[in-house]
Design an enzyme around this catalytic site. Structure first.
Site, PDB file in Angstrom:
ATOM      1  NE  ARG A  87      -3.585   2.273   2.376  1.00 25.99           N
ATOM      2  CZ  ARG A  87      -4.539   2.498   3.241  1.00 25.99           C
ATOM      3  NH1 ARG A  87      -4.669   1.747   4.294  1.00 25.99           N
ATOM      4  NH2 ARG A  87      -5.378   3.475   3.046  1.00 25.99           N
ATOM      5  CG  HIS A 176      -9.822   6.663   2.189  1.00 32.16           C
ATOM      6  ND1 HIS A 176     -10.596   7.623   2.792  1.00 32.16           N
ATOM      7  CD2 HIS A 176      -8.984   6.208   3.127  1.00 32.16           C
ATOM      8  CE1 HIS A 176     -10.235   7.749   4.052  1.00 32.16           C
ATOM      9  NE2 HIS A 176      -9.243   6.892   4.287  1.00 32.16           N
ATOM     10  NE  ARG A 237      -6.717  12.488   9.090  1.00 32.60           N
ATOM     11  CZ  ARG A 237      -6.723  11.526   8.168  1.00 32.60           C
ATOM     12  NH1 ARG A 237      -7.093  11.779   6.940  1.00 32.60           N
ATOM     13  NH2 ARG A 237      -6.348  10.301   8.482  1.00 32.60           N
ATOM     14  CD  GLU A 382      -8.425   0.544   2.593  1.00 31.80           C
ATOM     15  OE1 GLU A 382      -8.683   0.374   3.799  1.00 31.80           O
ATOM     16  OE2 GLU A 382      -7.958   1.597   2.131  1.00 31.80           O
TER      17      GLU A 382
END
Ligand code: AMP
Length: 397
Positions: A87, A176, A237, A382
């Site tokens: 990744r 993402h 965030r 993922e």
């Protein structure tokens, strides 16, 4: 074919081992570089195994411990790793699809490091370490940004003089991407939509949150931008704030640039508003009527609904489906219900019974049978997406 998927952070390595589409093992090594580095290995249906990691281990030594543990386990010893998928957080505008890693590709990943300093260098370190520990095994980089390289110029440009894009690569990239692409493909399969003719909105809601507009299989807009701070309210965030906030806070409080950046990235969002990051805990407080928890959830769901409506501009019409994924998207009936309730402009509704069980008995569908957009819950994966891409690029046809 056996694929090892590696997600390398600055002080951690997460990994998953796939034999075909089957997860044979997964685990992680944490606190790399410190005296109390430690790791674990999980096999489906077995209890957790501690990994012996040497004190002060670097990434290569941590991966060496992983390899030794995989080889020592009786159920895994026969699985010869044939490819490695990494990744990689930032592919800039250089990488628009998963890419076989060569020394040139690794140099380009390093060159993109100013866009995501801590992540990109950790990803490059992981690739270096894997090259040493698994000599000769082909490696593939799967970029978080790549899926969004199809977004058009009016969506990816900021309204700034062109030299900031040309000389400093300032533009919207989105993140993402692996997750948005994966759940969109599952939605298209599930609903039997034509692969080249559909409109989807996908909401990846985990610790980081982003939503994407997908037209005919391609990302055409997404909420994250140059960095993963832009867009939705997230765990820590802030998401979108007035761009003058930095200078205002600096003048008003004397906070430095770094302190304000840290505030917006690590001490804002749900944590900043309610002092709680975990959505399970927030939902409990919400049920008790706790005002700050209610405000945090209202902010989260209002901003999400507003962004989902905005993304329809890029779709050019109402979506066929809205997909929820990620730790919150997959598990929180409250967040899904509150968000959909704010989307009446799209004529969206939920079936509360299907929503309560995350659509488990209805192939992910949580909206009533005949309504569109269909609302779906689709678990992201993922690691399997990275393994699938790695297999595709390293299999000789
Ligand atoms: P992720 O980054 O995808 O692993 O998602 C992490 C987020 O998922 C955290 O905010 C968790 O609180 C949230 N989460 C995990 N399980 C649940 C659950 N059962 N209900 C609500 N939120 C959850």
């Amino acid at each position: 074919m056996v694929v090892l998927v590696i997600n390398c952070g600055s002080s951690s390595v997460k990994f998953a081992l796939f034999s075909g589409d089957r997860t044979a093992a997964r685990g992680m090594v944490e606190r790399i570089g410190s005296h109390d580095a430690s790791g674990h290995l999980d096999l489906p249906g077995s209890s957790r195994i501690a990994l012996p990691v040497p004190s002060g281990a670097d990434h290569a030594s941590a991966l060496g411990s992983v390899l030794a543990a995989l080889r020592a386990h009786p159920d895994l010893a026969s699985l010869e790793i044939t490819a490695i998928g990494h990744r990689v957080v930032h592919g800039g505008d250089r990488f628009s699809s998963p890419t076989l890693i060569t020394p040139q590709v690794l140099a380009e990943i390093r060159d993109l490091a100013p866009l995501a300093p801590s992540h990109a260098l950790a990803n490059a370190t992981g690739i270096d370490a894997a090259t040493r520990v698994f000599p000769g095994v082909p490696q593939v980089a799967v970029f978080d940004t790549a899926f969004h390289q199809s977004i058009p110029p009016e969506v990816y440009h900021y309204a700034l003089p062109p030299e900031f894009h040309r000389e400093h690569r300032v533009r919207r990239y989105g993140f993402h991407g692996t997750s948005h692409a994966w759940v969109a493909a599952r939605a298209v399969e599930t609903l039997g939509l034509p692969e080249d003719k559909h409109r989807l909105l996908t909401a990846h809601l985990g610790n980081g949150c982003s939503a994407t507009a997908i037209l005919d299989g391609k990302s055409v807009d997404t909420t994250m931008g140059l960095t993963p701070l832009e867009g939705l309210v997230m765990g820590t965030r802030s998401g979108n704030v007035d761009p003058n906030l930095h200078s205002y806070l600096h003048r008003r409080t004397g906070m430095s640039l770094d302190e304000i950046t840290d505030l917006l990235n690590h001490r804002s969002g749900l944590t900043g508003v309610a002092g709680v990051n975990d959505m399970r805990h927030l939902a409990e407080l919400h049920a008790q009527g706790d005002p700050t928890a209610c405000l945090a959830i209202d902010l989260f769901t209002f901003r999400l609904a507003r962004e989902l409506c905005g993304l329809c501009a890029a779709l050019g019409g109402r979506p066929d489906a809205i997909v929820f994924t990620g730790g919150i998207g997959e598990n929180s009936p409250l967040i899904r219900a509150e968000t959909i309730a704010r989307l009446s402009v799209l004529s969206t509704t939920l079936d509360p019974v299907l929503n309560a069980v995350h659509g488990r008995d209805s192939r992910g569908r949580i909206s009533p049978e005949i309504t569109t957009p269909v609302v779906l819950v689709i678990p992201t994966n993922e690691e399997l997406a990275i393994a699938t891409e790695t297999r595709r690029l390293t299999t000789v046809p």
